[in-house]
Design a protein around this motif. Sequence first.
Motif, PDB file in Angstrom:
ATOM      1  N   THR A  67      -0.190 -26.931  58.355  1.00 15.42           N
ATOM      2  CA  THR A  67      -1.182 -26.408  57.581  1.00 15.42           C
ATOM      3  C   THR A  67      -2.106 -27.218  56.413  1.00 15.42           C
ATOM      4  OG1 THR A  67      -0.716 -23.660  57.230  1.00 15.42           O
ATOM      5  CG2 THR A  67      -2.420 -24.971  55.265  1.00 15.42           C
ATOM      6  N   VAL A  68      -1.275 -27.665  55.105  1.00 19.49           N
ATOM      7  CA  VAL A  68      -1.792 -29.751  55.223  1.00 19.49           C
ATOM      8  C   VAL A  68      -2.002 -30.867  56.626  1.00 19.49           C
ATOM      9  CG1 VAL A  68      -0.066 -31.773  54.021  1.00 19.49           C
ATOM     10  CG2 VAL A  68       0.516 -29.033  53.567  1.00 19.49           C
ATOM     11  N   GLY A  69      -1.636 -30.335  58.103  1.00 15.71           N
ATOM     12  CA  GLY A  69      -1.885 -31.362  58.964  1.00 15.71           C
ATOM     13  C   GLY A  69      -3.065 -30.451  59.342  1.00 15.71           C
ATOM     14  N   LEU A  70      -3.354 -29.535  59.460  1.00 15.44           N
ATOM     15  CA  LEU A  70      -4.999 -28.918  59.969  1.00 15.44           C
ATOM     16  C   LEU A  70      -5.872 -29.478  58.350  1.00 15.44           C
ATOM     17  CD1 LEU A  70      -7.271 -27.165  61.136  1.00 15.44           C
ATOM     18  CD2 LEU A  70      -5.629 -25.570  60.235  1.00 15.44           C
ATOM     19  N   PHE A  71      -5.500 -29.366  57.056  1.00 17.65           N
ATOM     20  CA  PHE A  71      -6.355 -30.078  55.937  1.00 17.65           C
ATOM     21  C   PHE A  71      -6.706 -31.209  55.831  1.00 17.65           C
ATOM     22  CE2 PHE A  71      -6.711 -31.070  51.739  1.00 17.65           C
ATOM     23  CZ  PHE A  71      -7.470 -30.594  50.904  1.00 17.65           C
ATOM     24  N   LEU A  72      -5.956 -32.185  56.098  1.00 14.29           N
ATOM     25  CA  LEU A  72      -5.934 -33.233  55.726  1.00 14.29           C
ATOM     26  C   LEU A  72      -7.555 -33.642  57.451  1.00 14.29           C
ATOM     27  CD1 LEU A  72      -2.313 -34.695  55.530  1.00 14.29           C
ATOM     28  CD2 LEU A  72      -4.454 -34.481  54.112  1.00 14.29           C
ATOM     29  N   VAL A  73      -6.941 -33.142  58.698  1.00 16.34           N
ATOM     30  CA  VAL A  73      -7.987 -33.794  59.422  1.00 16.34           C
ATOM     31  C   VAL A  73      -9.771 -33.015  59.561  1.00 16.34           C
ATOM     32  CG1 VAL A  73      -8.240 -33.710  62.165  1.00 16.34           C
ATOM     33  CG2 VAL A  73      -5.999 -33.503  61.342  1.00 16.34           C
ATOM     34  N   LEU A  74      -9.146 -32.275  58.525  1.00 18.02           N
ATOM     35  CA  LEU A  74     -10.205 -31.302  58.015  1.00 18.02           C
ATOM     36  C   LEU A  74     -10.918 -32.014  57.597  1.00 18.02           C
ATOM     37  CD1 LEU A  74     -10.122 -27.536  58.572  1.00 18.02           C
ATOM     38  CD2 LEU A  74     -11.165 -29.046  60.553  1.00 18.02           C
ATOM     39  N   VAL A 110      -7.221 -22.647  56.245  1.00 15.05           N
ATOM     40  CA  VAL A 110      -5.959 -23.184  55.348  1.00 15.05           C
ATOM     41  C   VAL A 110      -5.458 -22.680  54.444  1.00 15.05           C
ATOM     42  CG1 VAL A 110      -5.332 -24.799  54.066  1.00 15.05           C
ATOM     43  CG2 VAL A 110      -7.259 -25.678  56.389  1.00 15.05           C
ATOM     44  N   LEU A 111      -6.436 -21.567  53.726  1.00 14.19           N
ATOM     45  CA  LEU A 111      -5.721 -20.926  52.734  1.00 14.19           C
ATOM     46  C   LEU A 111      -5.113 -19.784  53.062  1.00 14.19           C
ATOM     47  CD1 LEU A 111      -8.502 -20.610  50.073  1.00 14.19           C
ATOM     48  CD2 LEU A 111      -6.214 -22.252  49.951  1.00 14.19           C
ATOM     49  N   VAL A 112      -5.528 -19.348  54.521  1.00 11.29           N
ATOM     50  CA  VAL A 112      -4.999 -18.146  54.305  1.00 11.29           C
ATOM     51  C   VAL A 112      -3.312 -18.406  55.266  1.00 11.29           C
ATOM     52  CG1 VAL A 112      -5.311 -16.187  56.723  1.00 11.29           C
ATOM     53  CG2 VAL A 112      -6.629 -16.739  55.094  1.00 11.29           C
ATOM     54  N   LEU A 113      -3.467 -19.706  55.835  1.00  9.96           N
ATOM     55  CA  LEU A 113      -2.224 -20.022  56.675  1.00  9.96           C
ATOM     56  C   LEU A 113      -1.486 -20.074  55.457  1.00  9.96           C
ATOM     57  CD1 LEU A 113      -3.639 -22.016  59.509  1.00  9.96           C
ATOM     58  CD2 LEU A 113      -2.237 -19.278  59.835  1.00  9.96           C
ATOM     59  N   GLY A 115      -4.055 -24.309  45.030  1.00 13.36           N
ATOM     60  CA  GLY A 115      -5.268 -24.239  44.219  1.00 13.36           C
ATOM     61  C   GLY A 115      -6.618 -25.560  43.987  1.00 13.36           C
ATOM     62  N   ALA A 116      -5.845 -26.450  44.681  1.00  7.19           N
ATOM     63  CA  ALA A 116      -6.443 -27.292  44.685  1.00  7.19           C
ATOM     64  C   ALA A 116      -7.609 -27.438  45.613  1.00  7.19           C
ATOM     65  CB  ALA A 116      -6.225 -28.924  44.946  1.00  7.19           C
ATOM     66  N   VAL A 117      -7.122 -26.172  47.111  1.00  7.02           N
ATOM     67  CA  VAL A 117      -7.786 -26.571  48.315  1.00  7.02           C
ATOM     68  C   VAL A 117      -8.715 -25.041  47.678  1.00  7.02           C
ATOM     69  CG1 VAL A 117      -7.606 -25.177  50.362  1.00  7.02           C
ATOM     70  CG2 VAL A 117      -6.422 -27.049  49.588  1.00  7.02           C
ATOM     71  N   LEU A 118      -8.170 -24.309  47.054  1.00 11.48           N
ATOM     72  CA  LEU A 118      -8.862 -23.495  46.252  1.00 11.48           C
ATOM     73  C   LEU A 118     -10.415 -23.427  46.288  1.00 11.48           C
ATOM     74  CD1 LEU A 118      -9.874 -19.997  46.189  1.00 11.48           C
ATOM     75  CD2 LEU A 118      -8.011 -19.517  45.138  1.00 11.48           C
ATOM     76  N   THR A 119      -9.705 -24.263  44.783  1.00 17.24           N
ATOM     77  CA  THR A 119     -11.558 -25.732  43.474  1.00 17.24           C
ATOM     78  C   THR A 119     -11.844 -26.078  44.217  1.00 17.24           C
ATOM     79  OG1 THR A 119      -9.166 -25.351  42.147  1.00 17.24           O
ATOM     80  CG2 THR A 119     -11.109 -26.822  42.306  1.00 17.24           C
ATOM     81  N   TYR A 120     -12.383 -26.851  45.748  1.00 17.40           N
ATOM     82  CA  TYR A 120     -11.969 -27.194  46.045  1.00 17.40           C
ATOM     83  C   TYR A 120     -13.787 -25.997  46.721  1.00 17.40           C
ATOM     84  CZ  TYR A 120     -15.026 -29.888  50.105  1.00 17.40           C
ATOM     85  OH  TYR A 120     -15.931 -30.336  50.545  1.00 17.40           O
ATOM     86  N   VAL A 121     -12.844 -25.300  47.651  1.00 13.81           N
ATOM     87  CA  VAL A 121     -14.132 -24.129  47.963  1.00 13.81           C
ATOM     88  C   VAL A 121     -14.610 -23.929  47.259  1.00 13.81           C
ATOM     89  CG1 VAL A 121     -13.439 -22.474  49.732  1.00 13.81           C
ATOM     90  CG2 VAL A 121     -12.117 -24.236  50.576  1.00 13.81           C
ATOM     91  N   ALA A 122     -14.202 -23.029  46.063  1.00 14.88           N
ATOM     92  CA  ALA A 122     -15.131 -22.227  45.203  1.00 14.88           C
ATOM     93  C   ALA A 122     -16.280 -23.291  45.041  1.00 14.88           C
ATOM     94  CB  ALA A 122     -14.172 -22.103  43.766  1.00 14.88           C
ATOM     95  N   MET A 123     -16.548 -24.778  44.671  1.00 16.94           N
ATOM     96  CA  MET A 123     -17.035 -25.275  44.204  1.00 16.94           C
ATOM     97  C   MET A 123     -18.334 -25.813  45.213  1.00 16.94           C
ATOM     98  SD  MET A 123     -14.544 -28.534  42.258  1.00 16.94           S
ATOM     99  CE  MET A 123     -15.568 -29.423  41.642  1.00 16.94           C
ATOM    100  N   LEU A 161     -14.217 -36.325  44.863  1.00 17.96           N
ATOM    101  CA  LEU A 161     -13.125 -36.468  44.043  1.00 17.96           C
ATOM    102  C   LEU A 161     -11.670 -35.384  44.617  1.00 17.96           C
ATOM    103  CD1 LEU A 161     -11.866 -38.197  42.637  1.00 17.96           C
ATOM    104  CD2 LEU A 161     -12.754 -37.159  40.340  1.00 17.96           C
ATOM    105  N   VAL A 162     -12.242 -33.447  43.912  1.00 18.10           N
ATOM    106  CA  VAL A 162     -11.332 -32.914  44.219  1.00 18.10           C
ATOM    107  C   VAL A 162     -10.405 -32.613  45.802  1.00 18.10           C
ATOM    108  CG1 VAL A 162     -11.310 -30.427  44.208  1.00 18.10           C
ATOM    109  CG2 VAL A 162     -12.484 -31.573  42.172  1.00 18.10           C
ATOM    110  N   LEU A 163     -11.672 -33.058  46.739  1.00 16.47           N
ATOM    111  CA  LEU A 163     -11.078 -32.789  48.283  1.00 16.47           C
ATOM    112  C   LEU A 163     -10.248 -34.123  47.965  1.00 16.47           C
ATOM    113  CD1 LEU A 163     -11.572 -31.809  51.003  1.00 16.47           C
ATOM    114  CD2 LEU A 163     -13.241 -33.540  51.149  1.00 16.47           C
ATOM    115  N   ALA A 164     -10.246 -34.984  47.426  1.00 16.68           N
ATOM    116  CA  ALA A 164      -9.281 -36.162  47.545  1.00 16.68           C
ATOM    117  C   ALA A 164      -7.968 -35.781  47.180  1.00 16.68           C
ATOM    118  CB  ALA A 164     -10.080 -37.193  47.123  1.00 16.68           C
ATOM    119  N   GLY A 165      -8.352 -35.140  46.145  1.00 14.84           N
ATOM    120  CA  GLY A 165      -6.967 -34.756  44.889  1.00 14.84           C
ATOM    121  C   GLY A 165      -6.379 -33.710  45.507  1.00 14.84           C
ATOM    122  N   ALA A 166      -6.655 -32.800  46.620  1.00 15.33           N
ATOM    123  CA  ALA A 166      -5.765 -32.027  46.952  1.00 15.33           C
ATOM    124  C   ALA A 166      -5.243 -33.016  48.833  1.00 15.33           C
ATOM    125  CB  ALA A 166      -7.675 -31.456  47.428  1.00 15.33           C
ATOM    126  N   MET A 167      -6.045 -34.272  48.998  1.00 14.63           N
ATOM    127  CA  MET A 167      -6.051 -34.524  50.026  1.00 14.63           C
ATOM    128  C   MET A 167      -4.212 -34.943  49.760  1.00 14.63           C
ATOM    129  SD  MET A 167      -9.248 -36.356  52.128  1.00 14.63           S
ATOM    130  CE  MET A 167      -7.736 -36.753  53.381  1.00 14.63           C
TER     131      MET A 167
END
Length: 282
Positions: A16-23, A46-49, A92-100, A112-118
Amino acid sequence: MHELPLVFFTVLAQGTVGLFLVLACLLMVNSDNSRQQLLNKMLMVVLVLLGISGAAAMTHLGQPLRAINVVFGLEHLSALSVEIMSTSLFGGAVLTYVAMTHFGILPKLQKLVLAGAMGLGVLLLLAIANVYTLATVPAWNSGWTVFQFVMTAFVVGIPAAALMLRTQSVLLGAYQKNADRAMATLGFLVMGVVLVGYPLYLFWLGQVDLPANPLGLFEYHGSLMLARLALLFVGMGLWVISATRGSNTVVGLTAFSTIMVLMAELCGRIFFYDLHMFASGM
């Protein structure tokens, strides 16, 4: 086996982390608003997985309601506590970015939030590996543990990301085809690293002072490792070849490849957990 929930947790969480990093990388270099919206929606997967992997880990706890006690372990930087908190912070960081992005909150800060999640995703990979780099288990206590866990993220994450983009090929058009070729090139490089690294890992394992041959610890170990390499080679190979030859929109083949590499990593992780039988004092 008793560790089966952890097998699923570690493989799914790392994939899931790998999937997120690519996206996330695709989002970072993309400027088209409609494509960004579509890629942002994919992050819901990503959040579901991540939730599924966390649920798998919870089933391993004898008393799941005591999971909150992990917070107290942070006082002395318990490896398990750091792992669980890293998982929570990443989610939490991924969820925050998606909500934003969904509600249009602070657009200038979204990247910036996306980079922090990465960054938290990479931290999670290292935190999981740190749990198993134990001096009491010689077969785990090396950089090969980190290598395997990080490679799982890319082996599973890259074809999974390609699969998600292929399901939206009609909407993404030429962008999807170009991204698919780029990911196939990256997948080819990763496959090369893995197919060189895994045999070297087995060679190193054979040099460790262990009470028995790890490949002969259980009757199925030899077959398990052969299956891992075969599934990985065939799974990644089919997708890479299809992408480089121009078949960039075939969903079924990529789904099959993703399932095969996922099975390959599950085989490898079962073998890895079986090596705890060589822990000191057992």
